[in-house]
Design an enzyme around this catalytic site. Sequence first.
Site, PDB file in Angstrom:
ATOM      1  N   HIS A 119       0.841  37.863   6.695  1.00 20.21           N
ATOM      2  CA  HIS A 119       0.657  38.541   5.409  1.00 20.21           C
ATOM      3  C   HIS A 119       0.742  40.058   5.547  1.00 20.21           C
ATOM      4  O   HIS A 119       0.265  40.788   4.685  1.00 20.21           O
ATOM      5  CB  HIS A 119      -0.678  38.130   4.769  1.00 20.21           C
ATOM      6  CG  HIS A 119      -0.680  36.706   4.305  1.00 20.21           C
ATOM      7  ND1 HIS A 119      -1.817  36.008   3.985  1.00 20.21           N
ATOM      8  CD2 HIS A 119       0.347  35.837   4.090  1.00 20.21           C
ATOM      9  CE1 HIS A 119      -1.498  34.766   3.604  1.00 20.21           C
ATOM     10  NE2 HIS A 119      -0.198  34.646   3.670  1.00 20.21           N
ATOM     11  N   SER A 185      -9.747  28.846   4.131  1.00 20.26           N
ATOM     12  CA  SER A 185     -10.250  27.887   3.139  1.00 20.26           C
ATOM     13  C   SER A 185      -9.306  26.725   2.861  1.00 20.26           C
ATOM     14  O   SER A 185      -9.677  25.768   2.192  1.00 20.26           O
ATOM     15  CB  SER A 185     -10.525  28.625   1.824  1.00 20.26           C
ATOM     16  OG  SER A 185      -9.330  29.222   1.357  1.00 20.26           O
ATOM     17  N   ASN A 209     -14.962  26.387  10.678  1.00 24.04           N
ATOM     18  CA  ASN A 209     -15.141  27.046   9.369  1.00 24.04           C
ATOM     19  C   ASN A 209     -16.595  26.906   8.926  1.00 24.04           C
ATOM     20  O   ASN A 209     -17.281  25.950   9.301  1.00 24.04           O
ATOM     21  CB  ASN A 209     -14.218  26.405   8.322  1.00 24.04           C
ATOM     22  CG  ASN A 209     -13.766  27.393   7.263  1.00 24.04           C
ATOM     23  OD1 ASN A 209     -13.100  28.374   7.576  1.00 24.04           O
ATOM     24  ND2 ASN A 209     -14.136  27.169   6.019  1.00 24.04           N
TER      25      ASN A 209
HETATM   26  P1  NAD Z   1     -10.480  32.633   2.023  1.00 21.78           P
HETATM   27  O1  NAD Z   1     -11.310  33.771   1.525  1.00 21.78           O
HETATM   28  O2  NAD Z   1      -9.783  31.775   1.038  1.00 21.78           O
HETATM   29  O3  NAD Z   1     -11.405  31.647   2.910  1.00 21.78           O
HETATM   30  C1  NAD Z   1     -12.208  32.105   3.953  1.00 21.78           C
HETATM   31  C2  NAD Z   1     -12.886  30.892   4.585  1.00 21.78           C
HETATM   32  O4  NAD Z   1     -13.642  31.384   5.686  1.00 21.78           O
HETATM   33  C3  NAD Z   1     -13.841  30.154   3.661  1.00 21.78           C
HETATM   34  O5  NAD Z   1     -13.573  28.764   3.710  1.00 21.78           O
HETATM   35  C4  NAD Z   1     -15.216  30.449   4.241  1.00 21.78           C
HETATM   36  O6  NAD Z   1     -16.118  29.355   4.119  1.00 21.78           O
HETATM   37  C5  NAD Z   1     -14.894  30.720   5.684  1.00 21.78           C
HETATM   38  N1  NAD Z   1     -15.838  31.628   6.334  1.00 21.78           N
HETATM   39  C6  NAD Z   1     -16.551  32.653   5.803  1.00 21.78           C
HETATM   40  N2  NAD Z   1     -17.276  33.245   6.758  1.00 21.78           N
HETATM   41  C7  NAD Z   1     -17.036  32.587   7.919  1.00 21.78           C
HETATM   42  C8  NAD Z   1     -17.497  32.745   9.255  1.00 21.78           C
HETATM   43  N3  NAD Z   1     -18.373  33.673   9.607  1.00 21.78           N
HETATM   44  N4  NAD Z   1     -17.015  31.873  10.208  1.00 21.78           N
HETATM   45  C9  NAD Z   1     -16.135  30.886   9.862  1.00 21.78           C
HETATM   46  N5  NAD Z   1     -15.675  30.693   8.611  1.00 21.78           N
HETATM   47  C10 NAD Z   1     -16.109  31.545   7.653  1.00 21.78           C
HETATM   48  O7  NAD Z   1      -9.486  33.240   3.087  1.00 21.78           O
HETATM   49  P2  NAD Z   1      -8.082  32.735   3.632  1.00 21.78           P
HETATM   50  O8  NAD Z   1      -8.070  31.251   3.761  1.00 21.78           O
HETATM   51  O9  NAD Z   1      -7.791  33.609   4.798  1.00 21.78           O
HETATM   52  O10 NAD Z   1      -7.046  33.103   2.482  1.00 21.78           O
HETATM   53  C11 NAD Z   1      -7.194  34.231   1.698  1.00 21.78           C
HETATM   54  C12 NAD Z   1      -6.169  35.318   1.791  1.00 21.78           C
HETATM   55  O11 NAD Z   1      -6.975  36.486   1.819  1.00 21.78           O
HETATM   56  C13 NAD Z   1      -5.300  35.447   2.961  1.00 21.78           C
HETATM   57  O12 NAD Z   1      -4.033  35.576   2.458  1.00 21.78           O
HETATM   58  C14 NAD Z   1      -5.643  36.801   3.626  1.00 21.78           C
HETATM   59  O13 NAD Z   1      -4.462  37.559   3.791  1.00 21.78           O
HETATM   60  C15 NAD Z   1      -6.462  37.516   2.640  1.00 21.78           C
HETATM   61  N6  NAD Z   1      -7.640  38.275   3.134  1.00 21.78           N
HETATM   62  C16 NAD Z   1      -7.611  38.951   4.324  1.00 21.78           C
HETATM   63  C17 NAD Z   1      -8.728  39.636   4.768  1.00 21.78           C
HETATM   64  C18 NAD Z   1      -8.657  40.387   6.079  1.00 21.78           C
HETATM   65  O14 NAD Z   1      -7.602  40.875   6.445  1.00 21.78           O
HETATM   66  N7  NAD Z   1      -9.754  40.433   6.834  1.00 21.78           N
HETATM   67  C19 NAD Z   1      -9.904  39.625   4.007  1.00 21.78           C
HETATM   68  C20 NAD Z   1      -9.901  38.943   2.785  1.00 21.78           C
HETATM   69  C21 NAD Z   1      -8.759  38.258   2.372  1.00 21.78           C
END
Ligand code: NAD
Length: 247
Positions: A119, A185, A209
């Site tokens: 991404h 997720s 997760n």
């Molecule tokens: P999502 O927000 O849809 O899901 C995150 C998942 O991580 C959830 O199921 C949650 O239960 C789990 N989670 C939360 N804390 C956790 C932990 N400490 N340990 C393990 N699991 C944990 O995110 P996604 O599936 O990555 O998709 C969302 C989109 O958001 C992606 O395209 C990404 O590019 C973008 N995004 C990126 C960032 C970043 O770069 N750090 C931050 C937010 C969103």
Amino acid sequence: MFESQSVPPISKSSKIVVLTGAGISAESGIRTFRDAGGMWEQYRAEDIATPEAFDRDPETVWEFYNERRRKAGEVQPNPAHRALARLEEHLLPGNFTLITQNVDNLHRLAGSKNVLHMHGELSKVRCTKCANVSETMELFEGIPYCDCGGMLRPDVVWFGEMPMFLEETQNHLYMCDLFLAIGTSGHVHPAAGFLQTAKSAGVVTVGVNLEEPANVRYFDFFFCGKAGGILPSLVDNWLEALSTKGA
Ligand code: NAD
């Protein structure tokens, strides 16, 4: 922490593909998108993360990304990022591929080498005219421009755009022995489909997760909890087995 039979075995020549999502960076202080308190409670995706939003109001989109860039500059990798870097170090060169949906640079900061940012990356900008990509963490005031006169945009993949490295990723998924998904997720496609692709190719699938993701049924092994607690033990377990096998 684990019963040895609850952890799938690996050898030094195992090919491992890892997919990470926003959850792996949560313990570093970067918010996820969909959890309670996540970014989509505060912003509407269509206002800041689509090409149409950028065409309509580039200043607001840049304000949002400047804030994310500022935050990314303040955080550090957590034990889960570091555990993945340790695992890569102990496998044969080329046998470890880390595909991340995250736009932060915490995997590289932790020492991971073979990282595909599907991404894009917060630290990169792309010219909307000449397509030149450059690396900068500058916080821009207003809209930044390229030397060619084109408007610069964040080099990230927005909703409605094609993720990067998809063909390479598919090849890795078919060729690997073990697929590990962490902190994602299972809602955002195409990344959410990688698990099913790997599973149907006969690859051993492992998930970590905080809660059961939407596609949990495709995991052979699923560990529910925080990545920063589970990953270091999982990797220790694997590295211990590698050293005793001398594999
Ligand atoms: P999502 O927000 O849809 O899901 C995150 C998942 O991580 C959830 O199921 C949650 O239960 C789990 N989670 C939360 N804390 C956790 C932990 N400490 N340990 C393990 N699991 C944990 O995110 P996604 O599936 O990555 O998709 C969302 C989109 O958001 C992606 O395209 C990404 O590019 C973008 N995004 C990126 C960032 C970043 O770069 N750090 C931050 C937010 C969103």
